[in-house]
Write a protein that holds these residues in place. Structure first.
Motif, PDB file in Angstrom:
ATOM      1  N   ARG A   1       0.840  -1.197   0.000  1.00 53.24           N
ATOM      2  CA  ARG A   1       0.000   0.000   0.000  1.00 53.24           C
ATOM      3  C   ARG A   1       0.872   1.242   0.000  1.00 53.24           C
ATOM      4  O   ARG A   1       1.859   1.301   0.705  1.00 53.24           O
ATOM      5  N   GLU A   2       0.451   2.197  -0.759  1.00 51.08           N
ATOM      6  CA  GLU A   2       1.191   3.450  -0.785  1.00 51.08           C
ATOM      7  C   GLU A   2       0.887   4.261   0.466  1.00 51.08           C
ATOM      8  O   GLU A   2       1.763   4.810   1.098  1.00 51.08           O
ATOM      9  N   LYS A   3      -0.370   4.305   0.809  1.00 55.70           N
ATOM     10  CA  LYS A   3      -0.774   5.105   1.959  1.00 55.70           C
ATOM     11  C   LYS A   3      -1.296   4.174   3.044  1.00 55.70           C
ATOM     12  O   LYS A   3      -1.670   3.047   2.760  1.00 55.70           O
ATOM     13  N   PRO A   4      -1.340   4.621   4.264  1.00 58.06           N
ATOM     14  CA  PRO A   4      -1.868   3.745   5.320  1.00 58.06           C
ATOM     15  C   PRO A   4      -3.362   3.488   5.121  1.00 58.06           C
ATOM     16  O   PRO A   4      -4.043   4.243   4.442  1.00 58.06           O
ATOM     17  N   ILE A   5      -3.823   2.424   5.757  1.00 53.79           N
ATOM     18  CA  ILE A   5      -5.239   2.048   5.625  1.00 53.79           C
ATOM     19  C   ILE A   5      -6.088   3.185   6.183  1.00 53.79           C
ATOM     20  O   ILE A   5      -5.773   3.725   7.238  1.00 53.79           O
ATOM     21  N   PRO A   6      -7.145   3.548   5.478  1.00 54.93           N
ATOM     22  CA  PRO A   6      -7.942   4.667   5.983  1.00 54.93           C
ATOM     23  C   PRO A   6      -8.583   4.344   7.317  1.00 54.93           C
ATOM     24  O   PRO A   6      -9.079   3.248   7.540  1.00 54.93           O
ATOM     25  N   LYS A   7      -8.564   5.342   8.190  1.00 58.60           N
ATOM     26  CA  LYS A   7      -9.134   5.135   9.521  1.00 58.60           C
ATOM     27  C   LYS A   7     -10.645   5.166   9.415  1.00 58.60           C
ATOM     28  O   LYS A   7     -11.205   5.876   8.582  1.00 58.60           O
ATOM     29  N   PRO A   8     -11.317   4.430  10.254  1.00 55.64           N
ATOM     30  CA  PRO A   8     -12.785   4.493  10.187  1.00 55.64           C
ATOM     31  C   PRO A   8     -13.291   5.878  10.560  1.00 55.64           C
ATOM     32  O   PRO A   8     -12.681   6.575  11.365  1.00 55.64           O
ATOM     33  N   ARG A   9     -14.381   6.233   9.954  1.00 55.56           N
ATOM     34  CA  ARG A   9     -14.946   7.554  10.166  1.00 55.56           C
ATOM     35  C   ARG A   9     -15.315   7.733  11.633  1.00 55.56           C
ATOM     36  O   ARG A   9     -15.875   6.830  12.228  1.00 55.56           O
ATOM     37  N   PRO A  10     -15.024   8.897  12.238  1.00 58.52           N
ATOM     38  CA  PRO A  10     -15.393   9.076  13.646  1.00 58.52           C
ATOM     39  C   PRO A  10     -16.909   9.137  13.787  1.00 58.52           C
ATOM     40  O   PRO A  10     -17.592   9.691  12.920  1.00 58.52           O
ATOM     41  N   PRO A  11     -17.461   8.566  14.836  1.00 56.88           N
ATOM     42  CA  PRO A  11     -18.926   8.544  14.943  1.00 56.88           C
ATOM     43  C   PRO A  11     -19.483   9.940  15.143  1.00 56.88           C
ATOM     44  O   PRO A  11     -18.862  10.793  15.749  1.00 56.88           O
ATOM     45  N   THR A  12     -20.673  10.150  14.651  1.00 61.21           N
ATOM     46  CA  THR A  12     -21.317  11.452  14.813  1.00 61.21           C
ATOM     47  C   THR A  12     -21.809  11.572  16.255  1.00 61.21           C
ATOM     48  O   THR A  12     -21.819  10.611  17.020  1.00 61.21           O
ATOM     49  N   LYS A  13     -22.250  12.788  16.610  1.00 60.45           N
ATOM     50  CA  LYS A  13     -22.729  13.026  17.967  1.00 60.45           C
ATOM     51  C   LYS A  13     -23.902  12.112  18.285  1.00 60.45           C
ATOM     52  O   LYS A  13     -23.994  11.558  19.377  1.00 60.45           O
ATOM     53  N   TRP A  14     -24.761  11.932  17.306  1.00 63.66           N
ATOM     54  CA  TRP A  14     -25.927  11.073  17.528  1.00 63.66           C
ATOM     55  C   TRP A  14     -25.505   9.629  17.730  1.00 63.66           C
ATOM     56  O   TRP A  14     -26.030   8.932  18.589  1.00 63.66           O
ATOM     57  N   GLU A  15     -24.563   9.175  16.929  1.00 62.02           N
ATOM     58  CA  GLU A  15     -24.134   7.774  17.024  1.00 62.02           C
ATOM     59  C   GLU A  15     -23.561   7.473  18.399  1.00 62.02           C
ATOM     60  O   GLU A  15     -23.834   6.426  18.991  1.00 62.02           O
TER      61      GLU A  15
END
Lengths: 334, 210
Positions: free
Chosen positions: A87-101
């Motif tokens: 991989r050229e770039k690191p694995i994408p981090k999971p999206r941070p949860p929203t306030k509601w989540e």
């Protein structure tokens, strides 16, 4: 006797089956890469010799591919690459949860599907949840029980209506804020940016100044109510062009001097494959040519040159002296 | 701290344009004459914690070495972005506006205090006004000794000002320097405040890196 002869022959046949060193190279035609996992090199000369062998092996393999003859030489379609690059770039981090989540997780709220119809006890029938003749329509409330806390002269129906309106207004305001927050989140928060500010060493980068200039001219133009002076606009444009040209000339070291511009190269000595003598091999002789490797062009060719797509195979006679970096464009342009 | 993106730049420049007009070009292309570097650079805008700062490039370069949470302010704070992403000018921008303002209003000594307390400027308090001020144009308010007191909106154009009653509003108050120094105004008295030289807000004008 016969069996003895047979035994002798089989023994001698064993020696005939010899594993070519070239077969043990890892050749990835898709990446034009050849790798000898068992190589041990101790000196520069040995390195050259080894590299020559490797490149020769690659060349042999290339000639084994089915080719079409074009007016410039053989054209071969490389197979897809077999080595998996990391991989050229690191694995994408999971999206941070929203306030509601976050809140929902904390409270243990789960999603549930609502049905379209709901049972209305008052009319003893199934009514739709939203829309015409819905359950609990506020306009259809026949009466509201009076409470002790009610002030006289206050219309409870009116109050209900006003409460609902204010709730709707509050909801839309909150939606505006949440859409702004969503935009920021998608933009990458405060981190993501179209240009890096301090890359070029000075306070404001050229891109930033350019953006500022653009915005400024847009604003000034919008508020400028003067009639356009064509002569002024034309002279301004000419001055800008002149300064741009002067800057470019300064970069390339004086008027007309073009030192290493790529666009001229392909017309001169040609790439690694000298096209002039390519004509003699245009008939597509099966015998692969011997590659002459010298220190100068070794760099350019390299043991693993990275080319994708079509490769013209003219005469692989290297241009000695002037090495040229191999790139896909040189190889594929006609 | 980061530079502004296109939307933000548009908002900021539009706001500044209201008060400064075509002098906006001079404001942006200004060269820092005195500074920390031998070769003076220009000025640029930086966003830090929702506040927009107008900083010279030499200071910006040095400020990048300071941690984000430790950086208090830099250069001149010209305004801030509110929670709904709208840009509002603050009074700390006054030095900059006063230097490049197109339309100015001078206020009589008797009406200075009233303006500094947040009231609008009435016709009776108006001493001078620049010619051809359009209505609702952003203006900078000065005292008679040419000290910038704040900025506001011209409620009436110059021509209409002549026909007004003495109690009619001429300038709508938007911001004044007493907002920045409330304790100074009360404790030390306005006379002391008003006798100070034009660069009235040195505290905010210079770089603050700490």
């Amino acid at each position: 006797m016969a069996s003895q002869e047979q035994a002798d022959m089989s023994v001698s046949n064993l020696s005939a089956v010899r594993v070519e060193p070239a077969d043990l190279y890892a050749i990835d035609l898709g990446n034009l890469m050849v790798f000898d996992p068992r190589a041990t090199i101790s000196s520069a000369d040995e390195c050259l010799v080894k590299a020559r062998d490797l490149v020769q092996a690659l060349n042999d393999k290339l000639y084994d591919l089915p080719a079409t003859i074009d007016k410039v030489g053989r054209i071969v379609t490389l197979p897809p690459p077999s080595t998996r690059l990391p991989r050229e770039k690191p694995i994408p981090k999971p999206r941070p949860p929203t306030k509601w989540e976050v809140f929902a997780q904390k409270k243990g709220i789960t999603k549930r599907k609502r049905s379209k119809l709901e049972y209305d006890e008052q009319t003893d029938e199934w009514r739709r949840r939203h829309g015409y003749k819905r359950v609990n329509d506020e306009n259809e409330i026949p009466w509201i029980d009076a409470k002790d806390t009610d002030a006289p002269g206050e219309d409870p129906f009116e109050k209900l209506k006003v409460d609902r309106q204010s709730w709707v207004a509050r909801k839309s305001r909150k939606k505006v804020h949440s859409s702004i927050r969503k935009q920021l989140r998608e933009k990458g928060g405060k981190g993501a940016f179209p240009f890096l500010p301090v890359v070029e060493g000075r306070g404001a980068s050229n891109k930033e100044r350019e953006q500022l200039g653009n915005v400024l001219s847009k604003i000034l133009a919008r508020h400028d109510h003067d009639i356009l002076d064509v002569g002024k606009a034309v002279s301004k444009y000419n001055v800008e062009e002149e300064s741009k040209r002067a800057k470019e000339n300064k970069k390339t070291g004086g008027k007309g001097a073009r030192k290493f511009s790529d666009k001229n190269r392909s017309s001169k000595k040609g790439g690694l494959f000298n096209r002039k003598s390519g004509g003699s091999r245009a008939g597509g002789s099966k015998k692969p040519a011997v590659i002459k490797v010298t220190p100068l062009n070794l760099w350019g060719w390299g043991v693993s040159s990275y080319l994708k797509g079509l490769v013209q195979l003219g005469s692989p006679q290297f241009v000695v002296g002037a090495w040229q970096r191999v790139n896909a464009y040189q190889m594929t342009t006609t | 701290m980061r530079p502004l993106d296109e939307d933000e730049t548009t908002q900021v420049l539009e706001k500044l344009h209201k008060y400064v007009g075509s002098n906006l070009k001079h404001l942006i292309e200004r060269q820092a004459t005195d500074g920390l570097d031998s070769k003076p650079g220009g000025f640029c805008f930086r966003l830090h914690k929702q506040r927009v700062y107008y900083v010279s490039e030499s200071i910006v370069r040095r400020a990048t070495n300071i941690a984000r949470d430790k950086l208090s302010s830099l250069g001149t704070c010209i305004g801030k972005f509110t929670k709904s992403a709208k840009f509002k000018l603050t009074v700390t921008c006054l030095d900059l506006l006063a230097a490049h303002a197109k339309y100015k209003i001078w206020v009589k000594p008797s009406a200075e205090m009233s303006f500094l307390y947040g009231n609008h400027v009435l016709k009776s308090g108006l001493a001078r006004i620049t010619d051809n001020t359009p209505q609702y144009q952003g203006v900078v308010v000065y005292s008679m000794s040419d000290i910038p007191l704040g900025f506001g909106l011209a409620a009436k154009s110059t021509a209409d000002c002549r026909k007004l009653d003495p109690t009619d509003i001429v300038t709508l108050h938007q911001s004044d320097i007493a907002i920045a120094f409330p304790t100074l105004t009360i404790a030390e008295g306005t006379s002391r405040l008003l006798k100070r030289p034009p660069s009235l807000i040195p505290f905010f004008s210079q770089a603050r890196l700490f």
